[in-house]
Design an enzyme around this catalytic site. Structure first.
Site, PDB file in Angstrom:
ATOM      1  N   HIS A  17       0.829  -1.205   0.000  1.00 31.31           N
ATOM      2  CA  HIS A  17       0.000   0.000   0.000  1.00 31.31           C
ATOM      3  C   HIS A  17       0.863   1.254   0.000  1.00 31.31           C
ATOM      4  O   HIS A  17       0.563   2.239  -0.702  1.00 31.31           O
ATOM      5  CB  HIS A  17      -0.924  -0.005   1.213  1.00 31.31           C
ATOM      6  N   GLU A  34       1.955   1.937  -3.440  1.00 31.02           N
ATOM      7  CA  GLU A  34       0.907   2.538  -4.276  1.00 31.02           C
ATOM      8  C   GLU A  34       1.013   4.059  -4.237  1.00 31.02           C
ATOM      9  O   GLU A  34       0.890   4.740  -5.261  1.00 31.02           O
ATOM     10  CB  GLU A  34      -0.465   2.092  -3.779  1.00 31.02           C
ATOM     11  N   HIS A  35       1.271   4.608  -3.047  1.00 29.96           N
ATOM     12  CA  HIS A  35       1.405   6.055  -2.904  1.00 29.96           C
ATOM     13  C   HIS A  35       2.712   6.554  -3.516  1.00 29.96           C
ATOM     14  O   HIS A  35       2.744   7.608  -4.158  1.00 29.96           O
ATOM     15  CB  HIS A  35       1.335   6.436  -1.427  1.00 29.96           C
TER      16      HIS A  35
END
Length: 460
Positions: free
Chosen positions: A62, A65-66
């Site tokens: 996650h 993803e950023h």
């Protein structure tokens, strides 16, 4: 040029078609023409999610993803957003247990821009990844966790039920958000190694759907993606298989400042991609899919013991799926009253199965949901990627509706009888507690405002 083949419309596909191609570096490409409107959707799925993480380094998928929106060799800072939105497009990315995806919907004449942007960060993100961007996005993800999980009523329910449903050490035991401690512990070198391992063309599927010229689109894809080297060091994901039935009820009581008592439960159900999974989806739709469902009618309309009640399926391909029950009680109603009514409804359904009317309505509901996804260029691009990554065949997306309509009422009854049992669920009970002394009177409003952000991507 890439090698590929053209598919004709399959039976049950509604006339939709897709062509499949593969570049020399292993990138799989799926194209689907749709000239109804002058838009094109680009969707890129990487075969990496939280199930690939190891203990002590949760949340990396996650976090990355950023980081993918923090610039690359030729696109600085927030340039990816600025270029796409400046061209009239929209974009985002999401992370799940089983994949990380990135997507843009563009005016058709701006398709080349989206392809170039995705290729630039796939091929050169490491040149822009530094301590500053790492710290910036680490703080963004931690704040997202606070807003969506830690400071929202019932916000940690998904995390707690997942941990109950999958045993310690199981690859699905933790959720994609990760823990604060692990986010703090992640280093720049951890992120770089993660990228080298998983963000390679041979670990990805690219789909392009909409008002496209396939030959020109493939030429752009070859031009921008073709020179990116493949990587063969990816470890296989850990085995996520488990027995069909848990064998006991697992239960946790949570005392928190929440608006009302709540009963949530997760039932272990068949893996995605199977006929039994479609049968389970139909069972949960009859039982708790909307205001015409059995559980809603029983608890909200008839007994008036709940203000909300729903039952849905979290489809997972690498582990048992979860049947997700969520009930918020009415007034001072105690949870055992709710639980007894639910067990009564499940037992009756296991013996009788759905009526012909319920079966028709549930199949129509799932058919509509599938057609809604396949009817948009972005939704179709996402489903083509999903079936390619998780099941090896993007064409399966085009016939999903027909498979749901083929399931029989007896199959629905059988999966309910075998799986929707008290000894096959993890249960979470929320009991409200009074606010701590000194808390502001508008805490509830603040929590609601934070909850409203749950479906919005934090600023990257």
């Amino acid at each position: 040029m890439p090698m590929g083949h053209t598919a004709t419309a399959q039976a049950g596909s509604g006339g939709l078609t897709a062509t499949e191609h593969r570049l020399a570096n292993g990138l799989r490409v799926v194209l689907s023409e749709d000239h109804l409107t002058p838009v094109a959707a680009v969707c890129l799925w990487y075969d990496v999610g939280s199930r690939h993480e190891v203990k002590g380094r949760t949340g990396l998928a996650h976090l990355f993803e950023h980081l993918m929106f923090q610039g690359s060799a030729q696109v600085k800072g927030n340039g990816h957003f600025e270029l796409v939105q400046g061209a009239g497009g929209s974009l985002n990315g999401t992370t799940s247990f089983e994949r990380t995806n990135y997507f843009e919907t563009m005016p058709a004449h701006q398709l080349e821009l989206a392809l170039w942007l995705e290729a630039d960060r796939m091929g050169s993100l490491l040149t822009a990844l530094d301590e500053e961007s790492m710290e910036n996005q680490r703080d963004v993800v931690k704040n997202e966790r606070r807003q969506r999980y830690d400071n929202v009523p019932y916000g940690t329910a998904f995390e707690k039920l997942t941990a109950l449903s999958y045993p310690e050490g199981h690859p699905y035991h933790h959720t994609p958000i990760g823990s604060m401690a692990d986010l703090d512990a992640a280093t720049l070198e951890d992120a770089r190694q993660f990228f080298r391992t998983y963000y390679a063309p041979n670990n990805a599927v690219l789909s392009v759907v909409g008002d496209i010229d396939p030959e020109q689109t493939l030429a752009w894809i070859e031009k921008y993606f073709g020179s990116i080297p493949s990587h063969d060091g990816k470890p296989a994901p850990r085995d996520g298989s488990l027995p069909d039935v848990i064998g006991e009820e697992l239960r946790e009581v949570v005392e928190e400042e929440v608006p009302a008592r709540a009963l949530m439960a997760a039932y272990r159900l068949p893996e995605d991609g199977t006929r039994a999974s479609d049968a389970a989806d139909l069972a949960l739709t009859v039982l708790g899919g909307g205001e015409s469902s059995r559980i809603y009618n029983r608890l909200v309309r008839r007994d008036r013991t709940a203000v909300a009640a729903g039952f849905g399926l979290l489809r997972l391909a690498g582990a048992p799926s979860l049947g997700w029950l969520d009930v918020k009680t009415s007034g001072d109603v105690e949870v055992p009253v709710i639980e007894a009514a639910i067990d009564e409804e499940l037992a009756r359904f296991a013996e009788e199965g759905p009526t012909a009317e319920e079966m028709e309505r549930a199949q129509a509901q799932l058919e509509r949901e599938w057609l809604d996804r396949l009817g948009t260029v972005a939704g179709r691009a996402d489903e083509l990627c999903r079936y390619a990554v998780l099941f090896g065949d993007p064409q399966l997306a085009l016939t999903a509706v027909s498979r749901v309509l083929e399931v029989t009422a007896e199959e629905v009854r059988e999966v309910a009888k075998a799986r929707l049992r008290p000894d096959n669920r993890a249960v979470l009970v929320y009991e409200p507690v009074a606010p701590a002394a000194g808390d502001a009177a508008d805490d509830t409003e603040e929590a609601a405002a934070a909850g409203a952000d749950e479906n919005e991507e934090a600023a990257k």
